[in-house]
Each structure stands twice: as C-alpha cells, then as structure tokens.
Design a protein around this motif. Structure first.
Motif, mmCIF file in Angstrom:
data_model
loop_
_atom_site.group_PDB
_atom_site.id
_atom_site.type_symbol
_atom_site.label_atom_id
_atom_site.label_comp_id
_atom_site.label_asym_id
_atom_site.label_seq_id
_atom_site.Cartn_x
_atom_site.Cartn_y
_atom_site.Cartn_z
ATOM 1 N N ASP A 21 6.643 -24.599 68.448
ATOM 2 C CA ASP A 21 6.953 -25.758 69.249
ATOM 3 C C ASP A 21 7.337 -26.024 70.343
ATOM 4 N N PHE A 22 7.149 -24.885 71.176
ATOM 5 C CA PHE A 22 7.438 -24.894 72.819
ATOM 6 C C PHE A 22 5.902 -25.427 72.987
ATOM 7 N N VAL A 23 5.182 -24.599 72.563
ATOM 8 C CA VAL A 23 3.725 -24.938 73.272
ATOM 9 C C VAL A 23 3.322 -26.855 72.344
ATOM 10 N N ILE A 24 3.333 -27.145 71.943
ATOM 11 C CA ILE A 24 3.072 -28.998 71.835
ATOM 12 C C ILE A 24 5.052 -29.312 72.473
ATOM 13 N N LYS A 25 5.676 -28.799 72.978
ATOM 14 C CA LYS A 25 6.539 -29.775 73.457
ATOM 15 C C LYS A 25 5.912 -29.910 74.850
ATOM 16 N N VAL A 26 5.847 -28.338 75.999
ATOM 17 C CA VAL A 26 4.814 -28.740 76.571
ATOM 18 C C VAL A 26 3.868 -29.394 77.061
ATOM 19 N N ARG A 27 2.902 -30.293 76.062
ATOM 20 C CA ARG A 27 1.812 -30.904 75.736
ATOM 21 C C ARG A 27 2.675 -31.875 75.766
ATOM 22 N N LEU A 28 3.415 -32.713 74.867
ATOM 23 C CA LEU A 28 3.950 -33.714 75.208
ATOM 24 C C LEU A 28 4.775 -34.155 76.719
ATOM 25 N N ALA A 29 5.160 -33.407 77.339
ATOM 26 C CA ALA A 29 5.685 -33.345 78.621
ATOM 27 C C ALA A 29 4.786 -34.116 79.306
ATOM 28 N N GLY A 30 3.695 -33.748 79.441
ATOM 29 C CA GLY A 30 2.464 -33.617 80.340
ATOM 30 C C GLY A 30 1.629 -35.176 79.701
ATOM 31 N N ALA A 119 15.528 -24.337 76.789
ATOM 32 C CA ALA A 119 14.715 -24.574 75.605
ATOM 33 C C ALA A 119 13.947 -23.266 76.035
ATOM 34 N N ILE A 120 13.241 -23.464 76.950
ATOM 35 C CA ILE A 120 12.628 -22.110 77.783
ATOM 36 C C ILE A 120 12.518 -21.480 78.048
ATOM 37 N N ALA A 121 13.527 -21.001 78.060
ATOM 38 C CA ALA A 121 14.611 -20.091 78.443
ATOM 39 C C ALA A 121 14.395 -18.743 77.629
ATOM 40 N N THR A 122 15.354 -19.808 76.385
ATOM 41 C CA THR A 122 14.794 -18.747 75.105
ATOM 42 C C THR A 122 13.618 -18.759 74.596
ATOM 43 N N ILE A 123 13.203 -19.534 74.721
ATOM 44 C CA ILE A 123 11.048 -18.798 74.235
ATOM 45 C C ILE A 123 10.131 -17.600 75.144
ATOM 46 N N ARG A 124 11.004 -17.408 76.628
ATOM 47 C CA ARG A 124 10.857 -16.885 77.191
ATOM 48 C C ARG A 124 11.201 -15.230 76.575
ATOM 49 N N ALA A 125 12.800 -15.232 76.639
ATOM 50 C CA ALA A 125 13.418 -14.051 76.277
ATOM 51 C C ALA A 125 13.354 -13.206 74.780
ATOM 52 N N ASP A 130 2.219 -12.932 73.934
ATOM 53 C CA ASP A 130 1.755 -12.264 75.622
ATOM 54 C C ASP A 130 1.098 -14.003 76.086
ATOM 55 N N ALA A 131 0.884 -14.761 75.417
ATOM 56 C CA ALA A 131 0.091 -15.875 75.307
ATOM 57 C C ALA A 131 1.320 -17.086 75.819
ATOM 58 N N VAL A 132 2.685 -16.788 75.170
ATOM 59 C CA VAL A 132 3.566 -17.995 74.626
ATOM 60 C C VAL A 132 4.420 -17.412 76.116
ATOM 61 N N ARG A 133 4.743 -16.171 76.304
ATOM 62 C CA ARG A 133 5.490 -15.448 76.904
ATOM 63 C C ARG A 133 4.681 -15.303 78.442
ATOM 64 N N LYS A 134 3.730 -16.367 79.056
ATOM 65 C CA LYS A 134 2.990 -16.407 80.116
ATOM 66 C C LYS A 134 3.696 -17.596 80.702
ATOM 67 N N LEU A 135 2.880 -18.375 79.247
ATOM 68 C CA LEU A 135 2.613 -20.345 79.513
ATOM 69 C C LEU A 135 4.461 -20.656 79.948
ATOM 70 N N ALA A 136 5.405 -19.679 78.911
ATOM 71 C CA ALA A 136 6.969 -19.660 79.251
ATOM 72 C C ALA A 136 7.442 -19.615 80.621
#
Length: 221
Positions: A21-30, A119-125, A130-136
């Motif tokens: 969901d996070f990866v999708i939302k980053v795309r939607l933001a752009g 929401a980013i902080a939650t995913i980062r933590a 590892d790919a999601v962690r770096k993206l966050a």
C-alpha cells in the motif's frame, strides 16, 4: 536529493500488505503532485509559489523513478492515474486563478504531505523488506522537504489541518510496561525472577548461620 543512506534495496525480506500500500501511495502522490507543481509554475503570479511548484514537481519525478524501481523488484502493480480525490484537487486548481489558486495549491499539498508523513515513519520502522525500507527512507526526506517548502510560502492555513488524535493513555509514556517486572515487583521487593519464598529461605539460613557463629564465639571465650 536525499543523502546516501547505505541501505540496500535488493528486494530481500517479506513484503506486507502495508508495504504494498505504501509503494502504491508513493506512486499516487507523484501522479497528482507533478501536474499540480507544473500548474503552479504556469498559473501562479507569486514567485515563491512558482519556485515551490517547480521544486516539488521536479523532486517527484525523481521519487517516482525510485518508487517504480522498487515496485518492479517486488512485483507490485502500480496505478497510472490519480485517484478520485486527487483528480478533484487537480480540477479545483485548474478552475482557480490568482491568489485563490495559490491557496488551494499550498493547502491541498500541505495537507496531503502531512497525512502521509506519519505513515512513512510506520513503514520505515516496521518493514521487513530492504527495498521498501530504503524507499521509505528516501520518501521521508522528500516529504519533509516538501512540507518545509510549502510552509515557506507563508500562506498555509494551519487551522484547516487535521489535529492529532488524543492519546489512548495520557501520561503513560512510550515505554511499554513489562508484566514480568510488575509481578516481580509485587512479590519480591522489585527483584525480577526471585520469589518472596526464596528470599525468606535465604534470610532464615543467614539467621541460623549467624546464631551458630555467635555461639562459637561465646564458647571460645
């Protein structure tokens, strides 16, 4: 650009539904903030808003590339159009002019960035991948920069921003209470892992040893 983090992004680790969901939302933001930023460049009469729009649009192009790369590693399907709310915001901006446009642009983007920031902080933590962690990590840097840019306009309507929910247990602090420690404190004077019975036995043994030692001293006299 965000600083080098040293984090890997090989796509190693389990991917949760929250990660996807996070990866999708980053795309939607752009998908909506890039055209919104471009509109600010074209429509605003305020040099500050023009500069903010230009910076946000350009940085989202970079972030979108990072997001698409991560999605490809993780086989996550990404949308190609903004969602209904985002399309409505873009339509608002298209219809607005002058200062009204500036206010809508700044307030809509500031509210959206403020919403995704925790929401980013939650995913980062919490993510195991590892790919999601770096993206966050990278997304966090961009979003904080954008919040700061938008606030530099001097026209953010802070009163319209959502407030933080009340804490469930005010004053309890962030450190969870350890049940074992509580039990130990109530049964052994605060020494974890030691029961009251054991303490009494140790004290009794010490008392017996003390009595025997005293008797020997008296006899020696």
């Amino acid at each position: 650009m965000p600083p080098k983090t040293g984090l890997t992004d090989k796509g190693v680790g389990a991917v949760s539904d929250a990660d996807k969901d996070f990866v999708i939302k980053v795309r939607l933001a752009g998908l909506w903030e890039i055209p919104a930023g471009n509109m600010a460049v074209e429509k605003s009469n305020d040099p500050k808003v023009v500069a903010i729009g230009k910076a946000i649009a350009a940085q989202h192009v970079v972030l979108d590339k990072l997001d698409r790369d991560a999605a490809a590693k993780l086989n996550i399907d990404l949308p190609n159009t903004p969602n209904s709310d985002q399309m409505f915001w873009l339509q608002e901006m298209r219809q607005a002019k002058g200062q009204q446009f500036d206010q809508i642009f700044v307030d809509r983007l500031r509210a959206a960035h403020g919403k995704i920031f925790p929401a980013i902080a939650t995913i980062r933590a919490s993510t195991r991948n590892d790919a999601v962690r770096k993206l966050a990590q990278e997304t966090n840097q961009f979003v904080l920069t954008h919040i700061t840019l938008l606030e530099s306009s001097g026209i953010v309507d802070y009163g319209s921003l959502p407030t933080a929910p009340a804490p469930a247990n005010p004053g309890s602090g962030p450190v969870p209470v350890d049940g074992q420690m509580l039990a130990a404190a109530s049964t052994s004077g605060g020494i974890p892992g030691v029961s009251t019975t054991v303490i009494l036995i140790v004290l009794a043994a010490a008392l017996v040893v003390g009595v025997i030692t005293s008797m020997r001293i008296f006899r020696a006299r």
